[in-house]
Design a protein around this motif. Structure first.
Motif, mmCIF file in Angstrom:
data_model
loop_
_atom_site.group_PDB
_atom_site.id
_atom_site.type_symbol
_atom_site.label_atom_id
_atom_site.label_comp_id
_atom_site.label_asym_id
_atom_site.label_seq_id
_atom_site.Cartn_x
_atom_site.Cartn_y
_atom_site.Cartn_z
ATOM 1 N N THR A 1 11.551 13.011 -12.334
ATOM 2 C CA THR A 1 11.182 11.944 -11.395
ATOM 3 C C THR A 1 9.682 11.991 -11.115
ATOM 4 O O THR A 1 9.016 10.952 -11.051
ATOM 5 C CB THR A 1 11.974 12.062 -10.080
ATOM 6 N N VAL A 2 9.137 13.193 -10.977
ATOM 7 C CA VAL A 2 7.689 13.349 -10.765
ATOM 8 C C VAL A 2 6.934 12.829 -11.997
ATOM 9 O O VAL A 2 5.968 12.075 -11.857
ATOM 10 C CB VAL A 2 7.304 14.817 -10.486
ATOM 11 N N LYS A 3 7.395 13.218 -13.191
ATOM 12 C CA LYS A 3 6.721 12.768 -14.418
ATOM 13 C C LYS A 3 6.750 11.253 -14.543
ATOM 14 O O LYS A 3 5.758 10.625 -14.922
ATOM 15 C CB LYS A 3 7.362 13.413 -15.646
ATOM 16 N N SER A 4 7.882 10.656 -14.216
ATOM 17 C CA SER A 4 8.027 9.204 -14.264
ATOM 18 C C SER A 4 7.090 8.533 -13.257
ATOM 19 O O SER A 4 6.409 7.553 -13.576
ATOM 20 C CB SER A 4 9.480 8.832 -13.985
ATOM 21 N N ALA A 5 7.048 9.061 -12.048
ATOM 22 C CA ALA A 5 6.176 8.507 -11.010
ATOM 23 C C ALA A 5 4.710 8.660 -11.397
ATOM 24 O O ALA A 5 3.904 7.765 -11.167
ATOM 25 C CB ALA A 5 6.450 9.178 -9.667
ATOM 26 N N ARG A 6 4.367 9.803 -12.032
ATOM 27 C CA ARG A 6 2.974 10.026 -12.449
ATOM 28 C C ARG A 6 2.583 9.032 -13.545
ATOM 29 O O ARG A 6 1.486 8.478 -13.516
ATOM 30 C CB ARG A 6 2.783 11.459 -12.941
ATOM 31 N N ARG A 7 3.497 8.793 -14.490
ATOM 32 C CA ARG A 7 3.205 7.799 -15.551
ATOM 33 C C ARG A 7 2.992 6.417 -14.952
ATOM 34 O O ARG A 7 2.043 5.711 -15.295
ATOM 35 C CB ARG A 7 4.343 7.757 -16.578
ATOM 36 N N ALA A 8 3.870 6.036 -14.030
ATOM 37 C CA ALA A 8 3.752 4.729 -13.369
ATOM 38 C C ALA A 8 2.460 4.653 -12.550
ATOM 39 O O ALA A 8 1.795 3.612 -12.515
ATOM 40 C CB ALA A 8 4.969 4.482 -12.482
ATOM 41 N N LEU A 9 2.109 5.752 -11.917
ATOM 42 C CA LEU A 9 0.880 5.833 -11.123
ATOM 43 C C LEU A 9 -0.349 5.632 -12.007
ATOM 44 O O LEU A 9 -1.253 4.867 -11.650
ATOM 45 C CB LEU A 9 0.837 7.202 -10.435
ATOM 46 N N LEU A 10 -0.387 6.284 -13.154
ATOM 47 C CA LEU A 10 -1.510 6.130 -14.088
ATOM 48 C C LEU A 10 -1.659 4.671 -14.524
ATOM 49 O O LEU A 10 -2.767 4.133 -14.537
ATOM 50 C CB LEU A 10 -1.337 7.036 -15.313
ATOM 51 N N VAL A 11 -0.533 4.037 -14.831
ATOM 52 C CA VAL A 11 -0.563 2.631 -15.254
ATOM 53 C C VAL A 11 -1.044 1.753 -14.102
ATOM 54 O O VAL A 11 -1.949 0.932 -14.265
ATOM 55 C CB VAL A 11 0.833 2.170 -15.745
ATOM 56 N N ARG A 12 -0.451 1.942 -12.936
ATOM 57 C CA ARG A 12 -0.781 1.106 -11.780
ATOM 58 C C ARG A 12 -2.247 1.257 -11.362
ATOM 59 O O ARG A 12 -2.896 0.294 -10.961
ATOM 60 C CB ARG A 12 0.136 1.455 -10.618
ATOM 61 N N MET A 13 -2.746 2.489 -11.457
ATOM 62 C CA MET A 13 -4.140 2.744 -11.066
ATOM 63 C C MET A 13 -5.121 2.469 -12.203
ATOM 64 O O MET A 13 -6.316 2.549 -12.023
ATOM 65 C CB MET A 13 -4.286 4.193 -10.585
ATOM 66 N N GLN A 14 -4.597 2.180 -13.398
ATOM 67 C CA GLN A 14 -5.413 1.929 -14.584
ATOM 68 C C GLN A 14 -6.278 3.149 -14.915
ATOM 69 O O GLN A 14 -7.472 3.039 -15.182
ATOM 70 C CB GLN A 14 -6.266 0.664 -14.399
ATOM 71 N N ALA A 15 -5.625 4.317 -14.871
ATOM 72 C CA ALA A 15 -6.272 5.589 -15.191
ATOM 73 C C ALA A 15 -5.598 6.180 -16.421
ATOM 74 O O ALA A 15 -4.448 5.859 -16.714
ATOM 75 C CB ALA A 15 -6.151 6.552 -14.010
ATOM 76 N N GLU A 16 -6.323 7.040 -17.130
ATOM 77 C CA GLU A 16 -5.746 7.666 -18.326
ATOM 78 C C GLU A 16 -5.378 9.124 -18.114
ATOM 79 O O GLU A 16 -4.558 9.661 -18.842
ATOM 80 C CB GLU A 16 -6.716 7.531 -19.501
ATOM 81 N N THR A 17 -5.988 9.771 -17.124
ATOM 82 C CA THR A 17 -5.738 11.194 -16.887
ATOM 83 C C THR A 17 -5.632 11.476 -15.393
ATOM 84 O O THR A 17 -6.073 10.675 -14.556
ATOM 85 C CB THR A 17 -6.892 12.057 -17.446
ATOM 86 N N SER A 18 -5.101 12.638 -15.060
ATOM 87 C CA SER A 18 -5.043 13.064 -13.657
ATOM 88 C C SER A 18 -6.440 13.244 -13.095
ATOM 89 O O SER A 18 -6.687 12.938 -11.922
ATOM 90 C CB SER A 18 -4.254 14.367 -13.531
ATOM 91 N N LEU A 19 -7.373 13.719 -13.913
ATOM 92 C CA LEU A 19 -8.761 13.883 -13.459
ATOM 93 C C LEU A 19 -9.352 12.527 -13.059
ATOM 94 O O LEU A 19 -10.031 12.405 -12.036
ATOM 95 C CB LEU A 19 -9.616 14.534 -14.554
#
Length: 84
Positions: A49-67
């Motif tokens: 669930t965390v991995k899924s939310a992180r992927r969605a977060l990256l897309v929504r924020m238009q970011a490619e990495t956690s950094l």
């Protein structure tokens, strides 16, 4: 007139404000430098669930990495709440 940087910062702040609660919770975990399993334990959810939310977060924020997410959080005025 607002500078391009100020407009970018405001755009990021708006993206952050529009995040669903789960993605915002995961975002805070990422900002604290927590691992997936640590975020999952803290939120009482599964690693997947965390991995899924992180992927969605990256897309929504238009970011490619956690950094990049961390940099955007700073630009967007997001603060990290840490426990003492």
């Amino acid at each position: 007139s607002a500078s391009p940087r100020m407009m970018y910062d405001e755009e990021i702040a708006q993206r952050i404000q529009r995040l669903p609660p789960r993605q915002r919770d995961v975002f805070h975990g990422v900002l604290k430098g927590l691992l997936t399993k640590q975020i999952a334990a803290q939120l009482g959810i599964s690693d997947s669930t965390v991995k899924s939310a992180r992927r969605a977060l990256l897309v929504r924020m238009q970011a490619e990495t956690s950094l990049e997410l961390v940099a955007m959080a700073l630009r967007g005025g997001m603060t990290v709440k840490t426990r003492s």
